[in-house]
Design an enzyme around this catalytic site. Sequence first.
Site, short mmCIF file in Angstrom:
data_model
loop_
_atom_site.label_atom_id
_atom_site.label_comp_id
_atom_site.label_asym_id
_atom_site.label_seq_id
_atom_site.Cartn_x
_atom_site.Cartn_y
_atom_site.Cartn_z
N ASP A 264 46.07 39.75 34.88
CA ASP A 264 45.34 38.74 34.11
C ASP A 264 45.88 37.37 34.50
O ASP A 264 46.40 37.20 35.59
CB ASP A 264 45.49 39.02 32.60
CG ASP A 264 44.28 38.54 31.80
OD1 ASP A 264 43.85 37.39 32.00
OD2 ASP A 264 43.77 39.31 30.97
N HIS B 102 44.69 36.23 37.59
CA HIS B 102 43.47 35.48 37.28
C HIS B 102 43.69 33.97 37.33
O HIS B 102 42.91 33.22 36.76
CB HIS B 102 42.95 35.89 35.90
CG HIS B 102 42.47 37.30 35.83
ND1 HIS B 102 41.85 37.83 34.72
CD2 HIS B 102 42.50 38.30 36.74
CE1 HIS B 102 41.54 39.11 34.94
NE2 HIS B 102 41.93 39.41 36.16
#
Length: 397
Positions: A224, A247
């Site tokens: 993430d 991310h």
Amino acid sequence: MQRLITCLLILGFVSPCLCVRSTVGTKNTFYNVMDYGAHGDGKSDDSQAFLSAWQHMCGTQGTPTLVIPPKGEFMVRNIKLNGPCKATSIHIQLQGKIVAPAKDAWVKGLTIDDMSTLILISNVNGLTIDGTGGLIDGNGSTWWKCNSCSRPAVFSFESCNDLTVSHLSITNSPRAHITIDGCKDVIFSHIDIRAPADSPNTDGFDISSSNNISIEDSTIESGDDCIAINGGSSYIKATGIACGPGHGISIGSLGRNNAHDTVEEVYVRNCSFKNTTNGARIKTCPGGSGYARKITFEQIKLINAHNPIIINQYYGSNYSTNGAVEVSNVTYRGFQGTSADDKAINLDCCSSGCFNIVLDQINIVYSKPGKKVYASCNNAHGTVTSTVAGCSCSLFK
């Protein structure tokens, strides 16, 4: 004369006792978890030993140090190291390995929710953590396949001021690796965080409601955001971060569930994004309020990064509702490298618009030869200078 001799003899017996007490007092400034019953075998639950050592240390004046010694492997679960402490300066030396139990053993007798964490430190000021030689393993692989489970973080800091953390290594958290909430004047440096690219919600850092936070010279691999900067945060600095997989470095998401969120004075410099799903990202949810402003991303290196520059004001939704978090005064400067997408810049703002967006010295090329990158802009307003062909937005001056 006899009285004098008697006094000298008494002092001769008393003085060594005084010396021993002084020496013992000095030794007791170090609180080794092994002295409080820790096994360090990686199988026994050492949580109570950690708590006992902490409680004794926290009640000590001076500059006490909690020691997790090398060569040991200490299994703990849901330990809360609470302050305030008597000492104005406290040290933790993490030289050994801390491991989380597997999921089924972790949840036994406990209620796990999204606020749960392996180690929580709260209301402690003047704390210094040196993780040289140590490691925290969150055993996240036993959690990741359970989509319906609330998963704990590994290391959380709440309401801690004047915090310094260095040379800390964390791997495989069930959820976020480090969370920072309600903290002020914090420096993290030389942090190493590693989790697989497909591990769900394993943010490197989650920052909320905190001020004057600096993350420096660190490596983050996760499933993430490498760093997520959430509402109520200001004066956040990230420098020398190697991010990827992951991310990217994200502002938000902000405005979720119609919340009022504010983020300002964020400075991201000299960072790299390698094989990330995003690079420099701002994400807000329709229906929210507040602002994201005074944000700078500069001197950024891209290596096959998807969405190198992205503002997404429709995060979690495909349509606009009344209200939006205001995005303004955002600068992207000195981006160099390759994009995994031909759409290298995506500024997707809501109908009220994003303002004072600056694109300067942007040199992004497609990682696949023979095709050019381009920019997509929706309701974005600002300026473009020294940017490669194909990366200019028509709404910009």
